[in-house]
Design an enzyme around this catalytic site. Structure first.
Site, mmCIF file in Angstrom:
data_model
loop_
_atom_site.group_PDB
_atom_site.id
_atom_site.type_symbol
_atom_site.label_atom_id
_atom_site.label_comp_id
_atom_site.label_asym_id
_atom_site.label_seq_id
_atom_site.Cartn_x
_atom_site.Cartn_y
_atom_site.Cartn_z
ATOM 1 N N CYS A 55 0.868 -1.121 -0.046
ATOM 2 C CA CYS A 55 0.058 0.028 0.161
ATOM 3 C C CYS A 55 0.840 1.275 0.009
ATOM 4 C CB CYS A 55 -1.144 -0.023 1.494
ATOM 5 S SG CYS A 55 -1.968 -1.404 1.531
ATOM 6 N N ARG A 138 -7.873 -4.664 -3.093
ATOM 7 C CA ARG A 138 -7.439 -3.462 -4.084
ATOM 8 C C ARG A 138 -8.374 -3.125 -5.079
ATOM 9 N NH1 ARG A 138 -2.401 -2.674 -1.712
ATOM 10 N NH2 ARG A 138 -1.444 -4.423 -1.090
HETATM 11 C C1 BEZ Z 1 0.643 -4.516 1.894
HETATM 12 O O1 BEZ Z 1 1.915 -4.686 1.810
HETATM 13 O O2 BEZ Z 1 0.041 -3.506 1.441
HETATM 14 C C2 BEZ Z 1 -0.311 -5.796 2.455
HETATM 15 C C3 BEZ Z 1 0.270 -6.956 1.913
HETATM 16 C C4 BEZ Z 1 -0.642 -8.104 2.347
HETATM 17 C C5 BEZ Z 1 -1.863 -7.883 2.939
HETATM 18 C C6 BEZ Z 1 -2.168 -6.526 3.283
HETATM 19 C C7 BEZ Z 1 -1.414 -5.625 2.995
#
Ligand code: BEZ
Length: 231
Positions: A55, A138
């Site tokens: 994110c 997402r």
């Molecule tokens: C992230 O790195 O944004 C992420 C990765 C796995 C689950 C939730 C967020």
């Protein structure tokens, strides 16, 4: 149009639906959606959680490229099921501490919605329990200036989005609207576009006899350059 809800009251808006309305608190103050975005395109996107690496890379990229979307009359609006203070702390950390792929001192100026109750995420089908029931996937909603959902892309939690593709999709939809054409696979701005299918035998015949300025691979599949000077 009435939304279909599953057992957890999760709606799945579809292409062609009006964007579900909501009021929200964001990092840029309150918003009334989509009314505040009249006459603009909007990319409404969700992310799983603040202070997570994928994110963070996405927010930095979107913030760095916000001016490219602004130039296309498109506003960005983010959402996660975190609270406002978490959002503020995360965006401050990004600006003050994170350097990634040559990006640093990145300020996120577009609104990031707080949605701890998941009310908005559920209205937009951003909660997909098979992937996670506590985090938004997402999701990317392209909403046009009339407030209609025009495209939806969902990615799993582990997959960071491709911002060139989001921009390409936006330009392709704007081009299709403006010139009443369609765009072929892997289309990029400047490439030839698809002419709507022939609506009569006469038109099909003319096209095959090269009477119109276009390239026809068969009577139903013709492309042409966009002569932008002729506007
Ligand atoms: C992230 O790195 O944004 C992420 C990765 C796995 C689950 C939730 C967020």
């Amino acid at each position: 149009m009435e939304q279909q809800l599953d057992q957890q009251n999760i709606a799945m808006p579809r292409i062609g639906d009006k964007a579900p309305e909501f009021k929200a608190i964001t990092t840029q103050g309150e918003i009334n959606f989509p009314a505040d975005y009249k006459d603009k395109w909007v990319i409404l996107f969700s992310h799983p959680a603040d202070f997570t690496p994928v994110c963070t890379s996405e927010f930095m990229t979107f913030a760095r490229r916000e001016n490219e979307f602004e130039a296309l009359n498109c506003k960005l609006v983010g959402l996660s099921i975190d609270g406002l203070y978490s959002h503020i702390a995360w965006l401050r950390t990004i600006k003050e501490k994170i350097e990634f792929k040559g990006m640093k001192n990145i300020e996120v100026n577009f609104p990031l919605i707080e949605d701890i109750t998941m009310e908005i995420a559920k209205k937009y089908g951003m909660i997909q329990p098979g992937e996670s029931s506590t985090k938004a996937v997402r999701a990317v909603f392209f909403i046009d200036p009339e407030g209609t959902i025009r495209a939806i892309i969902y990615y799993p939690l582990s997959l960071g989005r491709n911002f060139d593709e989001l921009k390409r999709a936006l330009i392709a939809m704007q081009t299709a609207d403006k010139y009443s054409i369609a765009t072929p696979a892997d289309w990029q701005p400047g490439d030839d576009v698809i002419v709507p299918p022939a609506g009569s035998c006469g038109v099909a015949k003319d096209r095959m006899e090269n009477k119109e300025e276009m390239t026809c691979y068969d009577w139903f599949f013709c492309t042409k350059p966009l002569n932008l000077d002729k506007e």
